[in-house]
Design a protein around this motif. Structure first.
Motif, PDB file in Angstrom:
ATOM      1  N   GLU B  39       0.802  -1.214   0.000  1.00  0.00           N
ATOM      2  CA  GLU B  39       0.000   0.000   0.000  1.00  0.00           C
ATOM      3  C   GLU B  39       0.838   1.269   0.000  1.00  0.00           C
ATOM      4  OE1 GLU B  39      -1.316  -1.480   4.103  1.00  0.00           O
ATOM      5  OE2 GLU B  39       0.064  -2.370   2.707  1.00  0.00           O
ATOM      6  N   VAL B  40       2.114   1.131   0.228  1.00  0.00           N
ATOM      7  CA  VAL B  40       2.957   2.317   0.149  1.00  0.00           C
ATOM      8  C   VAL B  40       4.027   2.128  -0.917  1.00  0.00           C
ATOM      9  CG1 VAL B  40       2.665   3.082   2.523  1.00  0.00           C
ATOM     10  CG2 VAL B  40       4.421   1.422   1.999  1.00  0.00           C
ATOM     11  N   THR B  41       4.377   3.230  -1.537  1.00  0.00           N
ATOM     12  CA  THR B  41       5.514   3.185  -2.442  1.00  0.00           C
ATOM     13  C   THR B  41       6.735   3.628  -1.658  1.00  0.00           C
ATOM     14  OG1 THR B  41       4.764   5.346  -3.126  1.00  0.00           O
ATOM     15  CG2 THR B  41       4.370   3.542  -4.649  1.00  0.00           C
ATOM     16  N   SER B  64       1.983  -1.597  12.154  1.00  0.00           N
ATOM     17  CA  SER B  64       2.209  -0.382  11.384  1.00  0.00           C
ATOM     18  C   SER B  64       3.712  -0.263  11.127  1.00  0.00           C
ATOM     19  CB  SER B  64       1.684   0.839  12.126  1.00  0.00           C
ATOM     20  OG  SER B  64       2.054   0.809  13.472  1.00  0.00           O
ATOM     21  N   TYR B  65       4.023   0.246   9.976  1.00  0.00           N
ATOM     22  CA  TYR B  65       5.416   0.231   9.546  1.00  0.00           C
ATOM     23  C   TYR B  65       6.040   1.616   9.551  1.00  0.00           C
ATOM     24  CZ  TYR B  65       4.263  -4.431   7.904  1.00  0.00           C
ATOM     25  OH  TYR B  65       3.867  -5.730   7.838  1.00  0.00           O
ATOM     26  N   ILE B  66       7.278   1.646   9.973  1.00  0.00           N
ATOM     27  CA  ILE B  66       8.076   2.860   9.860  1.00  0.00           C
ATOM     28  C   ILE B  66       9.321   2.490   9.055  1.00  0.00           C
ATOM     29  CG2 ILE B  66       9.469   4.545  11.111  1.00  0.00           C
ATOM     30  CD1 ILE B  66       7.538   4.369  13.403  1.00  0.00           C
ATOM     31  N   TYR B  67       9.518   3.194   7.955  1.00  0.00           N
ATOM     32  CA  TYR B  67      10.666   2.892   7.112  1.00  0.00           C
ATOM     33  C   TYR B  67      11.750   3.945   7.332  1.00  0.00           C
ATOM     34  CZ  TYR B  67       6.951   0.337   4.729  1.00  0.00           C
ATOM     35  OH  TYR B  67       5.899  -0.483   4.452  1.00  0.00           O
ATOM     36  N   ILE B  68      12.962   3.473   7.506  1.00  0.00           N
ATOM     37  CA  ILE B  68      14.087   4.388   7.647  1.00  0.00           C
ATOM     38  C   ILE B  68      15.213   3.919   6.739  1.00  0.00           C
ATOM     39  CG2 ILE B  68      15.723   5.453   9.239  1.00  0.00           C
ATOM     40  CD1 ILE B  68      13.823   4.690  11.515  1.00  0.00           C
ATOM     41  N   ASP B  87       3.237   7.542   2.894  1.00  0.00           N
ATOM     42  CA  ASP B  87       3.781   7.727   1.557  1.00  0.00           C
ATOM     43  C   ASP B  87       4.780   8.860   1.441  1.00  0.00           C
ATOM     44  OD1 ASP B  87       3.268   5.917  -0.337  1.00  0.00           O
ATOM     45  OD2 ASP B  87       1.223   6.581  -0.723  1.00  0.00           O
ATOM     46  N   GLN B  88       5.138   9.440   2.567  1.00  0.00           N
ATOM     47  CA  GLN B  88       6.020  10.597   2.443  1.00  0.00           C
ATOM     48  C   GLN B  88       7.109  10.627   3.513  1.00  0.00           C
ATOM     49  OE1 GLN B  88       2.749  13.059   2.558  1.00  0.00           O
ATOM     50  NE2 GLN B  88       2.533  13.117   4.779  1.00  0.00           N
ATOM     51  N   PRO B  96       4.632  10.596  16.675  1.00  0.00           N
ATOM     52  CA  PRO B  96       3.475  10.426  17.567  1.00  0.00           C
ATOM     53  C   PRO B  96       2.139  10.577  16.840  1.00  0.00           C
ATOM     54  CG  PRO B  96       5.081  11.864  18.565  1.00  0.00           C
ATOM     55  CD  PRO B  96       5.545  11.631  17.175  1.00  0.00           C
ATOM     56  N   GLU B  97       2.097  11.524  15.913  1.00  0.00           N
ATOM     57  CA  GLU B  97       0.868  11.734  15.160  1.00  0.00           C
ATOM     58  C   GLU B  97       0.532  10.511  14.310  1.00  0.00           C
ATOM     59  OE1 GLU B  97      -0.759  14.978  12.040  1.00  0.00           O
ATOM     60  OE2 GLU B  97       0.967  15.558  13.263  1.00  0.00           O
ATOM     61  N   PHE B  98       1.567   9.957  13.716  1.00  0.00           N
ATOM     62  CA  PHE B  98       1.405   8.756  12.897  1.00  0.00           C
ATOM     63  C   PHE B  98       0.863   7.603  13.743  1.00  0.00           C
ATOM     64  CE2 PHE B  98       3.526   4.757  11.591  1.00  0.00           C
ATOM     65  CZ  PHE B  98       2.890   4.565  10.386  1.00  0.00           C
ATOM     66  N   ILE B  99       1.442   7.425  14.922  1.00  0.00           N
ATOM     67  CA  ILE B  99       1.002   6.349  15.818  1.00  0.00           C
ATOM     68  C   ILE B  99      -0.456   6.574  16.219  1.00  0.00           C
ATOM     69  CG2 ILE B  99       1.346   5.336  18.123  1.00  0.00           C
ATOM     70  CD1 ILE B  99       3.412   4.457  16.091  1.00  0.00           C
TER      71      ILE B  99
END
Lengths: 191, 155
Positions: B39-41, B64-68, B87-88, B96-99
């Protein structure tokens, strides 16, 4: 009434259409199962509570920005880390001043066991590479897993990962708790 | 020469292919059901480290995924590792907002079991990972997973 001979629909291309769809899904499918090292973060501390832990109960693992290891004040290497950690976390009885304290606990399904009070303290620099960090975490996890496997084999006759009984897993968890403490981050070694 | 003629006369019956579409459809449905569309590029390069002591993440809907990692478009964004949420690109303060939004999207009963999977590139420095972990702690997302491939860890 003009009876039209019902012509059969040519279903010959049905297979082709299905094939086309099939190939599309074949290409887009990703069957990878997500794997990784699962950890629990500690809740944030409100104020500095200086928790007193006896020095003999702590094994210090430091990783600096050049990915070098310092284990209990001496330079160490990843290849020996597992053995050192395993040795450290193994409950020692009778009491040995060189190893962490062990307390006797009676746990359901296992009975009386000695549970080590040891804690492995892991500290890394901001400049440490993620690869090295995972390597260290992996070695520490291996040490704990091997201890668990040994106890599980002793008591239940199979490896820890093969246990299916919820209560047995809980019992082993209690007997060999994963005690890896990650220090509050601070920059060491000048990034 | 008569040999050929007799063979032709008998003729083996053609294989009935009318069930072929059914077989193909069966396969099709299997793949349709198992497919998970990404679902994410990805905007960052991901080369995950390998480890031996890995566990499977079972409930995918609760992750939930966090990409680094270093941006794929190095000319535009440089080579320093960046955080990608959804996506960004994002900054550490956005975590925190994402979580919170990830929690909001889940069932109330499932919320405590939400796991955050950190997908981090091999060469990333721990600094940014530590920052993200600190934010996760503050946000109360304590269950984390360092995404690694199963394999032999190199020493």
């Amino acid at each position: 009434m003009a009876r039209r001979a019902s012509t059969e629909i040519n279903a010959g291309s049905m297979a082709d259409i299905a094939f086309l769809l099939l190939i599309f899904f074949l290409v887009t499918t990703t069957m990878d199962v997500d794997t990784g090292i699962v950890r629990r973060l500690p809740p944030p501390v409100e104020e500095e509570i200086d928790q007193k832990i006896k020095e003999r109960n702590v094994m210090n693992v430091l990783v600096n920005k050049n990915d070098r290891l310092l284990v209990n004040g001496k330079p160490g290497s990843v290849s020996t880390l597992k053995e050192v950690a395993k040795n450290f976390m193994m409950p020692h009885f009778p009491d040995n001043i060189n190893f962490p304290e062990a307390e006797q606990k009676s746990i359901e399904l296992i009975g009386d066991v000695y549970v080590s009070k040891g804690v492995i303290s892991l500290k890394n620099d901001r400049g440490t590479s993620y690869d090295m960090y995972i390597n260290v975490q992996n070695e520490l996890a291996r040490a704990f897993n091997e201890l668990r496997d040994e106890l599980s084999r002793n008591k239940f006759g199979m490896k820890f990962s093969q246990l299916t009984d919820e209560n047995k897993i809980k019992a082993i968890n209690e007997a060999v708790p994963v005690r890896i403490s990650e220090a509050e981050p601070e920059s060491i070694g000048g990034n | 020469m008569s040999k050929f003629r007799t063979k032709k006369g008998k003729g083996s019956p053609a294989i009935n292919t009318s069930s072929l579409p059914d077989i193909i459809f069966m396969l099709l449905f299997f793949f349709m059901v198992t497919t998970v569309m990404r679902e994410v590029t990805l905007k960052v390069k991901l080369k995950l480290p390998t480890a031996t002591e890995v566990q499977k993440l079972d409930k995918k809907s609760l992750v939930s995924y966090i990409y680094i990692g270093p941006p794929t478009n190095a000319l535009m964004y440089g080579t320093e590792s960046r955080i990608q949420l959804n996506d960004q690109f994002a900054r550490v303060n956005d975590v925190p907002e994402f979580i919170a939004s990830e929690r909001e999207a889940r069932n109330e009963a499932d919320r405590p079991f939400l796991t955050t999977s950190l997908k981090v590139h091999n060469d990333t420095k721990m600094g940014v990972v530590t920052d993200v972990k600190q934010e996760l702690r503050k946000a109360g997302a304590f269950r984390i997973n360092y995404s690694t491939l199963k394999g032999v860890a190199k020493n």
